[in-house]
Design a protein around this motif. Structure first.
Motif, PDB file in Angstrom:
ATOM      1  N   ASP A 112       0.852  -1.233   0.082  1.00  0.00           N
ATOM      2  CA  ASP A 112       0.002  -0.065   0.022  1.00  0.00           C
ATOM      3  C   ASP A 112       0.616   1.498   0.016  1.00  0.00           C
ATOM      4  OD1 ASP A 112      -2.172  -1.678   0.020  1.00  0.00           O
ATOM      5  OD2 ASP A 112      -2.707  -1.228   2.089  1.00  0.00           O
ATOM      6  N   VAL A 113       2.056   1.272   0.623  1.00  0.00           N
ATOM      7  CA  VAL A 113       2.861   2.348   0.779  1.00  0.00           C
ATOM      8  C   VAL A 113       3.759   2.580  -0.238  1.00  0.00           C
ATOM      9  CG1 VAL A 113       4.281   3.870   2.161  1.00  0.00           C
ATOM     10  CG2 VAL A 113       2.270   2.435   3.368  1.00  0.00           C
ATOM     11  N   VAL A 114       4.712   1.414  -0.261  1.00  0.00           N
ATOM     12  CA  VAL A 114       5.528   1.546  -1.403  1.00  0.00           C
ATOM     13  C   VAL A 114       5.075   1.661  -2.732  1.00  0.00           C
ATOM     14  CG1 VAL A 114       7.689   0.196  -2.486  1.00  0.00           C
ATOM     15  CG2 VAL A 114       7.268   0.106   0.072  1.00  0.00           C
ATOM     16  N   MET A 115       4.107   0.606  -3.290  1.00  0.00           N
ATOM     17  CA  MET A 115       3.834   0.926  -4.454  1.00  0.00           C
ATOM     18  C   MET A 115       2.643   1.697  -4.613  1.00  0.00           C
ATOM     19  SD  MET A 115       3.838  -3.370  -5.465  1.00  0.00           S
ATOM     20  CE  MET A 115       5.200  -4.144  -4.690  1.00  0.00           C
ATOM     21  N   GLY A 116       1.497   1.877  -3.588  1.00  0.00           N
ATOM     22  CA  GLY A 116       0.430   2.679  -3.767  1.00  0.00           C
ATOM     23  C   GLY A 116       0.654   4.205  -3.601  1.00  0.00           C
ATOM     24  N   ASP A 117       1.376   4.492  -2.401  1.00  0.00           N
ATOM     25  CA  ASP A 117       1.862   5.709  -2.243  1.00  0.00           C
ATOM     26  C   ASP A 117       2.918   6.419  -3.131  1.00  0.00           C
ATOM     27  OD1 ASP A 117      -0.137   6.286  -0.514  1.00  0.00           O
ATOM     28  OD2 ASP A 117       1.077   5.802   1.214  1.00  0.00           O
ATOM     29  N   VAL A 118       4.075   5.547  -3.278  1.00  0.00           N
ATOM     30  CA  VAL A 118       5.147   6.288  -3.787  1.00  0.00           C
ATOM     31  C   VAL A 118       5.522   5.844  -5.345  1.00  0.00           C
ATOM     32  CG1 VAL A 118       7.716   6.221  -3.623  1.00  0.00           C
ATOM     33  CG2 VAL A 118       6.386   6.365  -1.776  1.00  0.00           C
ATOM     34  N   TRP A 119       5.395   4.590  -5.610  1.00  0.00           N
ATOM     35  CA  TRP A 119       5.597   4.323  -7.024  1.00  0.00           C
ATOM     36  C   TRP A 119       4.805   4.873  -8.029  1.00  0.00           C
ATOM     37  CZ3 TRP A 119       9.756   2.026  -9.953  1.00  0.00           C
ATOM     38  CH2 TRP A 119      10.551   1.555  -9.181  1.00  0.00           C
ATOM     39  N   SER A 120       3.415   4.979  -7.498  1.00  0.00           N
ATOM     40  CA  SER A 120       2.473   5.289  -8.501  1.00  0.00           C
ATOM     41  C   SER A 120       2.469   7.029  -8.499  1.00  0.00           C
ATOM     42  CB  SER A 120       0.903   5.078  -7.692  1.00  0.00           C
ATOM     43  OG  SER A 120       0.846   5.773  -6.436  1.00  0.00           O
ATOM     44  N   ARG A 121       3.158   7.627  -7.968  1.00  0.00           N
ATOM     45  CA  ARG A 121       3.316   9.013  -7.936  1.00  0.00           C
ATOM     46  C   ARG A 121       3.759   9.583  -9.613  1.00  0.00           C
ATOM     47  NH1 ARG A 121       3.841  12.173  -3.706  1.00  0.00           N
ATOM     48  NH2 ARG A 121       5.358  13.756  -4.571  1.00  0.00           N
ATOM     49  N   PRO A 122       2.975  10.595  -9.999  1.00  0.00           N
ATOM     50  CA  PRO A 122       3.638  10.952 -11.467  1.00  0.00           C
ATOM     51  C   PRO A 122       4.738  11.772 -11.694  1.00  0.00           C
ATOM     52  CG  PRO A 122       1.663  12.409 -10.647  1.00  0.00           C
ATOM     53  CD  PRO A 122       2.143  11.286  -9.326  1.00  0.00           C
ATOM     54  N   GLN A 123       5.335  12.056 -10.736  1.00  0.00           N
ATOM     55  CA  GLN A 123       6.559  13.339 -10.612  1.00  0.00           C
ATOM     56  C   GLN A 123       7.660  12.739 -11.446  1.00  0.00           C
ATOM     57  OE1 GLN A 123       4.464  12.859  -8.043  1.00  0.00           O
ATOM     58  NE2 GLN A 123       3.471  15.027  -7.577  1.00  0.00           N
ATOM     59  N   LEU A 124       7.718  11.446 -11.360  1.00  0.00           N
ATOM     60  CA  LEU A 124       8.927  10.821 -12.092  1.00  0.00           C
ATOM     61  C   LEU A 124       8.471   9.430 -12.810  1.00  0.00           C
ATOM     62  CD1 LEU A 124      12.093  10.470  -9.571  1.00  0.00           C
ATOM     63  CD2 LEU A 124      11.863  11.967 -11.698  1.00  0.00           C
ATOM     64  N   SER A 125       8.982   9.285 -13.939  1.00  0.00           N
ATOM     65  CA  SER A 125       8.684   8.267 -14.760  1.00  0.00           C
ATOM     66  C   SER A 125       8.945   6.748 -13.897  1.00  0.00           C
ATOM     67  CB  SER A 125       9.604   8.058 -16.072  1.00  0.00           C
ATOM     68  OG  SER A 125      10.747   7.956 -15.982  1.00  0.00           O
ATOM     69  N   ARG A 126       8.271   5.667 -14.232  1.00  0.00           N
ATOM     70  CA  ARG A 126       8.826   4.483 -13.477  1.00  0.00           C
ATOM     71  C   ARG A 126      10.020   3.983 -13.888  1.00  0.00           C
ATOM     72  NH1 ARG A 126       3.500   1.821 -12.971  1.00  0.00           N
ATOM     73  NH2 ARG A 126       2.449   3.538 -12.021  1.00  0.00           N
ATOM     74  N   ARG A 127      10.754   4.160 -14.975  1.00  0.00           N
ATOM     75  CA  ARG A 127      12.170   4.046 -15.334  1.00  0.00           C
ATOM     76  C   ARG A 127      13.088   4.683 -14.523  1.00  0.00           C
ATOM     77  NH1 ARG A 127      16.071   7.037 -17.812  1.00  0.00           N
ATOM     78  NH2 ARG A 127      17.555   5.962 -18.865  1.00  0.00           N
ATOM     79  N   ASP A 128      12.752   6.286 -14.496  1.00  0.00           N
ATOM     80  CA  ASP A 128      13.558   7.019 -13.364  1.00  0.00           C
ATOM     81  C   ASP A 128      13.605   6.424 -11.845  1.00  0.00           C
ATOM     82  OD1 ASP A 128      14.315   8.562 -15.493  1.00  0.00           O
ATOM     83  OD2 ASP A 128      13.166  10.190 -14.930  1.00  0.00           O
ATOM     84  N   ARG A 129      12.473   6.086 -11.494  1.00  0.00           N
ATOM     85  CA  ARG A 129      12.544   5.400 -10.075  1.00  0.00           C
ATOM     86  C   ARG A 129      13.111   4.269  -9.982  1.00  0.00           C
ATOM     87  NH1 ARG A 129       8.918   8.387  -7.448  1.00  0.00           N
ATOM     88  NH2 ARG A 129       7.388   9.461  -8.264  1.00  0.00           N
ATOM     89  N   SER A 130      13.009   3.221 -11.183  1.00  0.00           N
ATOM     90  CA  SER A 130      13.932   2.199 -10.858  1.00  0.00           C
ATOM     91  C   SER A 130      15.490   2.493 -11.169  1.00  0.00           C
ATOM     92  CB  SER A 130      13.810   1.230 -12.027  1.00  0.00           C
ATOM     93  OG  SER A 130      12.561   0.450 -12.014  1.00  0.00           O
ATOM     94  N   LEU A 131      15.842   3.711 -11.743  1.00  0.00           N
ATOM     95  CA  LEU A 131      17.202   3.988 -11.749  1.00  0.00           C
ATOM     96  C   LEU A 131      17.695   4.472 -10.633  1.00  0.00           C
ATOM     97  CD1 LEU A 131      19.266   4.978 -14.193  1.00  0.00           C
ATOM     98  CD2 LEU A 131      18.264   7.219 -13.992  1.00  0.00           C
ATOM     99  N   ILE A 132      16.935   5.264  -9.695  1.00  0.00           N
ATOM    100  CA  ILE A 132      17.155   5.563  -8.252  1.00  0.00           C
ATOM    101  C   ILE A 132      17.098   4.198  -7.316  1.00  0.00           C
ATOM    102  CG2 ILE A 132      16.228   6.630  -6.397  1.00  0.00           C
ATOM    103  CD1 ILE A 132      14.717   8.458  -8.539  1.00  0.00           C
ATOM    104  N   VAL A 133      16.296   3.513  -7.609  1.00  0.00           N
ATOM    105  CA  VAL A 133      16.282   2.121  -6.717  1.00  0.00           C
ATOM    106  C   VAL A 133      17.334   1.252  -7.019  1.00  0.00           C
ATOM    107  CG1 VAL A 133      14.808   0.134  -6.101  1.00  0.00           C
ATOM    108  CG2 VAL A 133      13.595   2.480  -6.216  1.00  0.00           C
ATOM    109  N   ILE A 134      17.723   0.880  -8.121  1.00  0.00           N
ATOM    110  CA  ILE A 134      18.724   0.040  -8.543  1.00  0.00           C
ATOM    111  C   ILE A 134      20.065   0.704  -7.910  1.00  0.00           C
ATOM    112  CG2 ILE A 134      20.404  -0.930 -10.145  1.00  0.00           C
ATOM    113  CD1 ILE A 134      17.857  -1.193 -11.950  1.00  0.00           C
ATOM    114  N   THR A 135      20.149   2.033  -8.052  1.00  0.00           N
ATOM    115  CA  THR A 135      21.361   2.768  -7.455  1.00  0.00           C
ATOM    116  C   THR A 135      21.565   2.665  -5.898  1.00  0.00           C
ATOM    117  OG1 THR A 135      21.383   4.464  -9.340  1.00  0.00           O
ATOM    118  CG2 THR A 135      22.506   4.733  -7.255  1.00  0.00           C
TER     119      THR A 135
END
Length: 276
Positions: free
Chosen positions: A50-73
């Motif tokens: 609910d929080v990781v995916m529903g609150d944060v990953w679903s936000r539109p301010q960054l693309s999913r690709r950019d979020r993966s870039l951050i998380v892998i880093t």
């Protein structure tokens, strides 16, 4: 920054289900995945969904690709190997290429150390082999073999973009200023970080700035953020996107690191506004 608005729990959960489906490229039923996460992890599983995916990953301010870039880093930087293996595949599902993922690890080598980068490389390679169903990956090519004059030329060009032209365009003068400030550490940084790594074309300057800001935040290197937050703006990141890196960090680096990074970011923005 745009407000996301108030949502019901059902709306958050629907957003999480959509994120999960993209995570797994549709290979696992999202509702089944949610139930399994809760069965295995209890309340932690609920919040992971609910929080990781529903609150944060679903936000539109960054693309999913950019979020993966951050998380892998971040996962490579802190040595979270099991999660890194999972998010290597998630990153591919979000549009990162294998070359880009490998390039993240090269940037990690400079800003978090070779030991972390080498350990992460083994995890990523294992995931690639699993996905390909092979025991050995194809042989890779090495980096360009540059003499110091070429490294310095490239470094001066890179630092020109990092500083929006405030660094000297003369390689010898620019390097000597760094050496005067940082000694032989400055020389290695000039040749390797700026001349070798930042000049590589396998990852854009914008993406490298995302990677470096993420590393510095999770390692609590606030003094370095004072330089790399403005550099990220110079490389095409918006203030909203940099702020969103800190939002992503609440989940993957912890709220204290995110707060620290956010405060450093705001100080950098204030300095820019005061100067300009």
């Amino acid at each position: 920054m745009a407000e996301t608005g108030s949502r019901t729990h059902a709306e958050r959960q629907a957003a999480a289900l959509e994120v999960f489906e993209r995570f797994t490229n549709g290979q696992i039923d999202p509702e089944r995945g949610r139930r399994g996460m809760i069965r295995r992890h209890g309340a932690l599983g609920t919040f992971a969904f609910d929080v990781v995916m529903g609150d944060v990953w679903s936000r539109p301010q960054l693309s999913r690709r950019d979020r993966s870039l951050i998380v892998i880093t971040v996962l490579a930087t802190i040595g979270s190997t099991e999660e890194l293996s999972l998010h290597t595949e998630v990153g591919l599902n979000h549009g990162l290429t294998r070359t880009e993922i490998e390039e993240i690890l090269i940037q990690v080598a400079a800003y978090a150390g070779f030991p972390m980068a080498m350990a992460a490389s083994r995890v990523v390679d294992e995931r690639f082999r699993t996905l390909d169903g092979v025991e050995r990956l194809p042989e890779r090519s090495g980096a360009a073999e540059l003499d110091d004059d070429e490294r310095e030329r490239r470094a001066a060009e890179v630092r020109g973009t990092l500083t929006a032209g405030r660094a000297s365009s003369d390689p010898s003068e620019d390097m000597e200023r760094l050496v005067e400030h940082l000694g032989e550490v400055g020389r290695i940084a000039y040749h390797w970080a700026f001349g070798d790594l930042w000049s590589r074309e396998e990852l854009s300057r914008r993406d490298r700035s995302i990677v470096v800001i993420a590393i510095l935040t999770v390692l609590s290197r606030v003094d370095e953020l004072a330089f790399h937050v403005p550099a990220g703006l110079n490389h095409g990141l918006s203030r909203t996107e940099i702020e969103e890196i800190m939002v992503q960090m609440t989940i993957y680096g912890g709220i204290p690191r995110a707060v620290e990074g956010y405060q450093a970011m705001k100080r950098a923005f204030t300095k820019i506004d005061t100067r300009g």
